[in-house]
Design a protein around this motif. Structure first.
Motif, short mmCIF file in Angstrom:
data_model
loop_
_atom_site.label_atom_id
_atom_site.label_comp_id
_atom_site.label_asym_id
_atom_site.label_seq_id
_atom_site.Cartn_x
_atom_site.Cartn_y
_atom_site.Cartn_z
N VAL A 194 0.87 -1.18 0.00
CA VAL A 194 0.00 0.00 0.00
C VAL A 194 0.90 1.23 0.00
CG1 VAL A 194 -1.92 1.18 1.11
CG2 VAL A 194 -1.68 -1.31 1.33
N ILE A 195 0.71 2.09 -1.00
CA ILE A 195 1.62 3.21 -1.22
C ILE A 195 0.83 4.50 -1.35
CG2 ILE A 195 3.37 4.18 -2.79
CD1 ILE A 195 3.81 1.24 -3.73
N GLU A 196 1.28 5.53 -0.66
CA GLU A 196 0.71 6.86 -0.85
C GLU A 196 1.44 7.56 -1.98
OE1 GLU A 196 -0.96 8.00 3.59
OE2 GLU A 196 1.02 8.75 2.98
N GLN A 197 0.67 8.22 -2.84
CA GLN A 197 1.24 8.98 -3.95
C GLN A 197 0.78 10.44 -3.81
OE1 GLN A 197 -0.39 7.06 -7.43
NE2 GLN A 197 1.09 5.40 -7.38
N VAL A 210 -2.61 3.69 -3.18
CA VAL A 210 -2.65 2.65 -4.21
C VAL A 210 -2.25 1.30 -3.63
CG1 VAL A 210 -1.73 1.95 -6.46
CG2 VAL A 210 -2.10 4.38 -5.97
N TRP A 211 -3.03 0.27 -3.96
CA TRP A 211 -2.72 -1.10 -3.58
C TRP A 211 -2.12 -1.81 -4.80
CZ3 TRP A 211 -6.06 1.87 -1.12
CH2 TRP A 211 -6.30 1.67 0.24
N VAL A 212 -0.87 -2.27 -4.70
CA VAL A 212 -0.15 -2.92 -5.80
C VAL A 212 0.14 -4.36 -5.42
CG1 VAL A 212 1.90 -2.87 -7.26
CG2 VAL A 212 0.91 -0.72 -6.43
N ASP A 213 -0.32 -5.31 -6.22
CA ASP A 213 -0.11 -6.71 -5.84
C ASP A 213 1.35 -7.10 -6.00
OD1 ASP A 213 0.22 -9.14 -7.92
OD2 ASP A 213 -0.77 -7.49 -8.96
N LYS A 214 1.83 -7.88 -5.04
CA LYS A 214 3.26 -8.18 -4.93
C LYS A 214 3.78 -9.11 -6.02
CE LYS A 214 3.58 -7.56 0.08
NZ LYS A 214 3.99 -8.17 1.37
N LYS A 215 2.90 -9.92 -6.58
CA LYS A 215 3.36 -10.91 -7.56
C LYS A 215 3.53 -10.30 -8.95
CE LYS A 215 2.29 -15.44 -9.54
NZ LYS A 215 1.31 -16.55 -9.59
N GLU A 216 2.54 -9.54 -9.40
CA GLU A 216 2.55 -9.04 -10.78
C GLU A 216 2.66 -7.52 -10.88
OE1 GLU A 216 2.88 -11.02 -13.16
OE2 GLU A 216 2.17 -12.95 -12.40
N MET A 263 -4.56 -2.84 -7.80
CA MET A 263 -5.82 -3.51 -7.49
C MET A 263 -6.89 -2.53 -7.00
SD MET A 263 -4.75 -6.41 -8.36
CE MET A 263 -6.26 -7.31 -8.06
N LYS A 264 -6.42 -1.44 -6.36
CA LYS A 264 -7.37 -0.46 -5.83
C LYS A 264 -6.65 0.88 -5.66
CE LYS A 264 -8.76 -0.61 -1.42
NZ LYS A 264 -9.52 -0.95 -0.19
N THR A 265 -7.38 1.97 -5.88
CA THR A 265 -6.84 3.30 -5.65
C THR A 265 -7.89 4.15 -4.93
OG1 THR A 265 -5.52 3.22 -7.69
CG2 THR A 265 -5.89 5.39 -6.72
N GLU A 266 -7.47 4.80 -3.86
CA GLU A 266 -8.32 5.78 -3.17
C GLU A 266 -7.82 7.18 -3.51
OE1 GLU A 266 -9.68 3.26 0.82
OE2 GLU A 266 -8.16 4.85 0.99
N PHE A 267 -8.76 8.07 -3.81
CA PHE A 267 -8.44 9.45 -4.17
C PHE A 267 -8.91 10.39 -3.06
CE2 PHE A 267 -9.04 6.94 -7.95
CZ PHE A 267 -8.09 7.39 -8.86
N TYR A 268 -8.04 11.24 -2.60
CA TYR A 268 -8.37 12.19 -1.54
C TYR A 268 -8.36 13.60 -2.10
CZ TYR A 268 -7.92 8.39 1.79
OH TYR A 268 -8.11 7.22 2.48
N ASP A 269 -9.41 14.37 -1.78
CA ASP A 269 -9.52 15.71 -2.34
C ASP A 269 -8.52 16.66 -1.69
OD1 ASP A 269 -10.59 16.51 0.13
OD2 ASP A 269 -12.67 16.49 -0.58
N ARG A 270 -8.55 17.92 -2.09
CA ARG A 270 -7.56 18.89 -1.61
C ARG A 270 -7.67 19.15 -0.11
NH1 ARG A 270 -3.31 19.31 -4.60
NH2 ARG A 270 -2.88 21.31 -3.58
N THR A 319 -13.10 5.96 -4.80
CA THR A 319 -12.36 4.70 -4.77
C THR A 319 -12.51 4.01 -6.12
OG1 THR A 319 -12.69 4.37 -2.39
CG2 THR A 319 -12.10 2.43 -3.68
N LEU A 320 -11.38 3.61 -6.70
CA LEU A 320 -11.36 2.91 -7.98
C LEU A 320 -10.87 1.48 -7.75
CD1 LEU A 320 -11.49 2.86 -11.10
CD2 LEU A 320 -9.15 3.76 -11.11
N THR A 321 -11.65 0.50 -8.17
CA THR A 321 -11.25 -0.90 -8.05
C THR A 321 -11.05 -1.51 -9.43
OG1 THR A 321 -13.58 -1.58 -7.87
CG2 THR A 321 -12.37 -1.26 -5.81
N PHE A 322 -10.05 -2.38 -9.54
CA PHE A 322 -9.68 -3.04 -10.79
C PHE A 322 -9.96 -4.53 -10.63
CE2 PHE A 322 -7.20 0.72 -10.22
CZ PHE A 322 -6.94 1.24 -11.47
#
Length: 262
Positions: free
Chosen positions: A164-167, A181-187, A191-198, A205-208
């Motif tokens: 889980v990484i903050e950008q 952002v949630w990034v799967d460790k294998k590939e 997998m998921k992104t949360e967007f925070y306003d100003r 929330t965006l899910t893949f």
């Protein structure tokens, strides 16, 4: 050793620990993001069909269909052209986007009813794209240089171990304070992104889901769902008929191509 010196040294080490750990978290977040980008490099060009399902806060829905072409750039961000095919009220509308790692992204929208091309200002990129919960900013390619990073934890999504990484956007005109952002460790897939306003409140929330691999290397999600927590609206993008390395070139990605796109 003088006990006073030992005490001062210990305090100094304690004060330095948060900075050291912060540096490690930033380096880890950056390293993971660079590897994700590296693994998705080399696809050259692609085209696909997409259905956009819009749902308002009352549950009412509408559907739009489009075709999308993309062109990879070796030393720049990607180029993409989106052409709406239905329904009739948006048919012929076309959207051209040039992503850049550090310079402002360039985006244009062709509106057939007005027969003119509208330039999307970098200051207005947080606006809604064609009434969806995706902003113009969301439609640019991921470029490492657009953010600073911080790894925060490990967490599973859909039974997949993820980092889980903050950008944090570098662009001062970004509509977001940060993305998580949630990034799967294998590939190394998002997998998921949360967007925070100003104001740093959770906005979307965006899910893949339903990832498929193409050309034995490149992963693409067949379904993306964006939920706006503040408005109650949502948008689902369903992708199909992906084709890669079809020989697309620059001639398909310019402002003249907008008007002739059908």
């Amino acid at each position: 050793m003088n006990f006073l010196k030992v005490g001062i040294l210990s305090i100094g080490l304690i004060l330095a620990l948060p900075t050291a750990f912060a540096g490690e978290a930033e380096n880890k977040g950056l390293t993971i993001s660079k590897e994700a980008k590296r693994r998705d490099f080399g696809w050259k060009d692609s085209q696909a069909e997409m259905e956009m399902l819009l749902k308002n806060q009352h549950g009412q829905t509408s559907t739009r269909n489009m075709k999308i072409k993309s062109l990879e750039q070796e030393n720049d961000g990607d180029k993409s052209l989106t052409v709406f095919e239905s329904p009739n009220d948006v048919k012929g509308t076309a959207f051209l986007s040039f992503s850049h790692p550090q310079a402002n992204d360039e985006q244009w929208l062709y509106l057939p009813a007005l027969k003119r091309v509208k330039r999307i200002s970098s200051r207005n990129k947080s606006g809604s794209f064609m009434g969806s919960e995706f902003s113009f900013e969301d439609l640019t390619s991921f470029e490492v240089e657009k953010y600073t990073y911080k790894y925060i934890k490990d967490e599973a999504v859909n039974n997949l171990d993820c980092w889980v990484i903050e950008q944090y956007p570098v662009d001062k005109y970004s509509g977001y304070k940060k993305r998580i952002v949630w990034v799967d460790k294998k590939e190394y897939r998002v997998m998921k992104t949360e967007f925070y306003d100003r104001k740093n409140a959770l906005l979307k929330t965006l899910t893949f889901s339903d990832y498929k691999q193409y050309v034995n290397k490149y992963w693409r999600a067949s379904k993306l769902e964006m939920i706006n927590h503040q408005s109650g609206k949502s948008t689902v993008l369903t992708w199909k008929n992906y084709e890669f390395q079809q020989g697309l070139d620059e001639s398909s990605f310019n402002k003249n191509a907008l008007k002739r796109a059908r």
